[in-house]
Write an enzyme that holds these catalytic residues in place. Sequence first.
Site, short mmCIF file in Angstrom:
data_model
loop_
_atom_site.label_atom_id
_atom_site.label_comp_id
_atom_site.label_asym_id
_atom_site.label_seq_id
_atom_site.Cartn_x
_atom_site.Cartn_y
_atom_site.Cartn_z
CD1 TRP A 138 0.07 0.83 -4.71
CD2 TRP A 138 0.30 -0.98 -6.01
NE1 TRP A 138 1.09 1.08 -5.59
CE2 TRP A 138 1.26 -0.02 -6.40
CE3 TRP A 138 0.24 -2.19 -6.69
CZ2 TRP A 138 2.15 -0.24 -7.44
CZ3 TRP A 138 1.13 -2.43 -7.73
CH2 TRP A 138 2.08 -1.45 -8.09
CG ASP A 192 0.19 -4.70 -0.34
OD1 ASP A 192 1.36 -4.66 0.09
OD2 ASP A 192 -0.12 -4.38 -1.51
CE LYS A 214 6.45 0.05 -2.89
NZ LYS A 214 6.82 1.00 -3.93
#
Length: 362
Positions: free
Chosen positions: A103, A173, A197
């Site tokens: 990511w 993030d 999530k």
Amino acid sequence: MTKRSYNFNAGPAALPLEVLKQAQEQFVDYNGIGMSIMEVSHRSKEYEQINDETQQLMSELLGLPAGYKVLFITGGASTQFTMIPMNLLTAGKTGSYIMTGAWAEKAYQEAQLVGEVSISASSREGGLLNMPAIADIKAPSNSAYVHITSNETISGTQFNDFPNTGEIPLIADMSSDILSRQIDASKFAMIYAGAQKNLGPSGVTVVIVREDLLKNEPKNLPTMLRYSTHLKNNSLYNTPPVYSVYMVNLVLKWIKANGGLAGIEAKNREKTALIYNTIDNSNGFYEGMVEKADRSLMNITFKLQSEELEKQFLKEAAASSFVGLAGHRSIGHLRASTYNAVPYESCKALAEFMQQFQSKLS
């Protein structure tokens, strides 16, 4: 109700059962208005109350100081990979990225399309199975920001602490570990997270931004890709993902009712310890994939001695109502995602299944 599965999906992920039941009760008729919340106008007083309250709850849980704003934006965290450099990476500046996994790599690649970028620290030498030492993070003096990925969902690594970047804005993030533990949010100029999530269903991305970060925003950006557009319009410039924000509202209330971040962190450490201890006490039958100091509270990655054994493990686990235990397709092996809403009972059941599986084959 039929028996619920043990849901260890990496995202979209488990939601608290209490939240699902409340949403079910309100699905057709929200608070007696004769409509579902999905049917109301985003200009209605009912939705404006949800919008404002959800912002306030997020600020309260994170302990945000004055000068921060909570935004609700669509497009997932992947759109933030582009919006951040578009809004902040001005001429003569570089975007500094900490390379910790898939990511972080995606965020870096998107920023490369916009402007000058650099890698200020990396865990590539360790196979992306550890986090760089905080002391090794050295950003260039002309950095527009330092970008980190607090938790790498695929490999299962997590920062235990965060760098002090001084006058350089720190951006994180936190898609896969937001609100899972206590942090000092004032260290960050921006935090962003896809909801699917730890916050709710997919469809909305939460962006927490220090307002002074936006003072040099380029004037030629498309309207919807400017943070100032969403800030000035209280996240109501266009039709927001009403139902997703409503669900985030319920999840935040659930977190608050369960002791806030201190209570949630204690529960997360207790339940993930069940699985990590099973791995560590298996005499090599199970092997953790990440250096112990950098293990994630949210994504537990592990492997067995052969691919055939892992296939058997997954087959038998599925037959016992375990869902989502296959590792990400890019690295394979096994992964249990233990987000906030995954109950202790599910982690206990998985630990017991792992012990029984080992006992049967040893």
